[in-house]
Design a protein around this motif. Structure first.
Motif, short mmCIF file in Angstrom:
data_model
loop_
_atom_site.label_atom_id
_atom_site.label_comp_id
_atom_site.label_asym_id
_atom_site.label_seq_id
_atom_site.Cartn_x
_atom_site.Cartn_y
_atom_site.Cartn_z
N PHE A 163 7.40 12.39 2.84
CA PHE A 163 6.62 11.44 2.34
C PHE A 163 7.41 10.20 2.28
O PHE A 163 8.59 10.28 1.64
CB PHE A 163 5.92 11.72 1.03
CG PHE A 163 4.64 12.45 1.13
CD1 PHE A 163 3.30 12.07 1.23
CD2 PHE A 163 4.76 13.91 1.28
CE1 PHE A 163 2.23 12.96 1.35
CE2 PHE A 163 3.94 14.75 1.65
CZ PHE A 163 2.66 14.23 1.53
N TYR A 164 7.12 9.09 2.40
CA TYR A 164 7.83 7.69 2.33
C TYR A 164 7.05 6.70 1.57
O TYR A 164 5.52 6.71 1.80
CB TYR A 164 8.46 7.17 3.68
CG TYR A 164 9.30 8.29 4.31
CD1 TYR A 164 10.84 8.27 4.08
CD2 TYR A 164 8.71 9.31 5.10
CE1 TYR A 164 11.26 9.18 4.82
CE2 TYR A 164 9.43 10.19 5.87
CZ TYR A 164 10.81 10.21 5.61
OH TYR A 164 11.53 11.04 6.36
N SER A 165 7.83 5.85 0.91
CA SER A 165 7.06 4.70 0.35
C SER A 165 6.34 3.71 1.51
O SER A 165 6.95 3.44 2.65
CB SER A 165 7.86 3.68 -0.50
OG SER A 165 8.63 2.95 0.17
N LEU A 166 5.27 3.25 1.27
CA LEU A 166 4.54 2.36 2.28
C LEU A 166 5.23 0.91 2.33
O LEU A 166 5.72 0.53 3.57
CB LEU A 166 3.10 2.09 1.83
CG LEU A 166 2.50 0.98 2.69
CD1 LEU A 166 2.20 1.46 4.07
CD2 LEU A 166 1.19 0.84 1.98
N GLU A 167 6.02 0.56 1.21
CA GLU A 167 6.76 -0.49 1.16
C GLU A 167 7.97 -0.54 2.23
O GLU A 167 8.31 -1.37 2.94
CB GLU A 167 7.20 -0.93 -0.18
CG GLU A 167 8.15 -2.09 -0.28
CD GLU A 167 8.40 -2.58 -1.69
OE1 GLU A 167 8.87 -3.48 -1.91
OE2 GLU A 167 8.35 -1.75 -2.64
N SER A 168 8.60 0.90 2.01
CA SER A 168 9.91 1.07 2.86
C SER A 168 9.46 1.13 4.45
O SER A 168 10.32 0.66 5.28
CB SER A 168 10.46 2.35 2.37
OG SER A 168 9.80 3.67 2.92
N ARG A 170 6.85 -0.62 5.78
CA ARG A 170 6.55 -2.08 6.31
C ARG A 170 8.10 -2.76 6.29
O ARG A 170 8.18 -3.45 7.36
CB ARG A 170 5.66 -2.77 5.15
CG ARG A 170 5.28 -4.16 5.42
CD ARG A 170 4.33 -4.55 4.38
NE ARG A 170 3.21 -4.04 4.13
CZ ARG A 170 2.78 -3.28 2.99
NH1 ARG A 170 3.79 -3.16 1.93
NH2 ARG A 170 1.58 -2.69 2.93
N CYS A 185 -3.65 3.97 7.88
CA CYS A 185 -3.40 5.29 7.59
C CYS A 185 -4.49 6.18 7.91
O CYS A 185 -5.65 5.54 7.89
CB CYS A 185 -3.02 5.77 6.23
SG CYS A 185 -1.42 4.85 5.77
N CYS A 220 -4.07 2.33 2.79
CA CYS A 220 -2.93 3.22 2.57
C CYS A 220 -2.58 3.21 1.05
O CYS A 220 -2.65 2.28 0.58
CB CYS A 220 -1.69 2.91 3.51
SG CYS A 220 -1.84 2.94 5.05
N SER A 222 0.32 4.04 -1.83
CA SER A 222 1.78 3.65 -1.93
C SER A 222 2.85 4.43 -1.41
O SER A 222 3.97 4.17 -0.98
CB SER A 222 2.38 3.20 -3.61
OG SER A 222 2.05 4.52 -4.31
N THR A 223 2.39 5.73 -1.10
CA THR A 223 3.18 6.82 -0.83
C THR A 223 2.60 7.43 0.53
O THR A 223 1.27 7.88 0.44
CB THR A 223 3.75 7.91 -1.59
OG1 THR A 223 4.58 7.16 -2.63
CG2 THR A 223 4.65 8.78 -1.06
N GLN A 225 2.74 10.13 4.37
CA GLN A 225 3.54 11.05 5.12
C GLN A 225 3.58 10.48 6.51
O GLN A 225 2.83 9.97 7.16
CB GLN A 225 2.47 12.43 5.04
CG GLN A 225 3.42 13.75 5.40
CD GLN A 225 2.80 14.82 5.37
OE1 GLN A 225 1.33 14.95 5.21
NE2 GLN A 225 3.18 15.79 5.41
#
Length: 229
Positions: A163-168, A170, A185, A220, A222-223, A225
């Motif tokens: 899992f990764y942050s959506l911000e990262s 983007r 997503c 999506c 904030s986090t 997969q």
């Protein structure tokens, strides 16, 4: 006085013709260039995937489409019913399309049905700028220009079910492309939100990435997969 049906039919046909010409001449403001992660396509409850007849595609983003759009978020579609998909017009880019634009729908296919749908629904609305060969060639060149998987990997974001942050996600794409992407997503069979599609905006020539006049509404958390494929 008896109605003149011949005049009525003539006016009706004239109206249909003028309407079709109006649709053909419609301008559009930009393209959405949409790429899809195959792992997220294949692991949902709603659908299953089938590999193309050329075999399992590479673990890489594949083209979904190049879609003319308006700045208000609406879009034209099926603009020229007389312009049908013609495989002979794309013979010199066919191998690149098989690589970068595979179809994962079932039953297994060689991609022609998928490409035909994309041309007739979306491509025909860009004929003021691109003919059929130019349309598909532009999409392939954009795919090669925007190596999304490499950009994500360089930022430590890998398709490993983590899992990764959506911000990262983007930020990694924005840093590489120069413009903020749209991210879509879906949910896998376990109900986890996962990276599915990435939208980039392109000018009407189909050659340059631009700032998106409008982005698809994010769906999506904030986090998210990033599933394996």
């Amino acid at each position: 006085m008896k109605p003149n049906y011949s005049i009525f039919i003539f006016k009706l046909l004239l109206l249909q013709y003028l309407s079709s010409q109006l649709c053909l001449s419609q301008d559009f403001d930009f393209f959405y260039f949409v790429q899809q992660w195959p792992g997220a396509y294949c692991d949902t409850k709603q659908q299953r995937c089938c590999y193309p007849k050329t075999g399992r595609p590479a673990a890489d983003f594949g083209i979904h489409g190049l879609w003319p759009n308006y700045k208000d978020g609406s879009y034209p579609s099926n603009c020229d019913h007389n312009s049908v998909f013609d495989r002979t017009q794309i013979s010199d880019v066919l191998s690149s399309m098989e690589k970068h634009w595979p179809s994962l729908s079932c039953p297994s296919s060689n991609g022609l049905r998928f490409w035909s749908h994309e041309w007739e629904k979306h491509g025909t609305c860009s004929e003021s700028e691109l003919d059929q060969r130019e349309y598909f060639e532009a999409a392939v060149k954009l795919k090669e220009k925007a190596n999304l998987l490499k950009l994500l990997n360089n930022a430590g974001i890998e398709a490993n079910d983590e899992f990764y942050s959506l911000e990262s996600v983007r930020n990694a794409i924005e840093e590489g492309i120069g413009f903020t992407p749209g991210i879509q997503c879906n949910k896998n069979s376990a109900g986890n939100a996962q990276l599915y599609q990435i939208y980039l905006c392109v000018d009407t020539s189909g050659s340059q990435f631009i700032k998106c006049p409008i982005l698809p509404k994010p769906k999506c958390p904030s986090t998210i997969q990033f599933p394996k494929f």
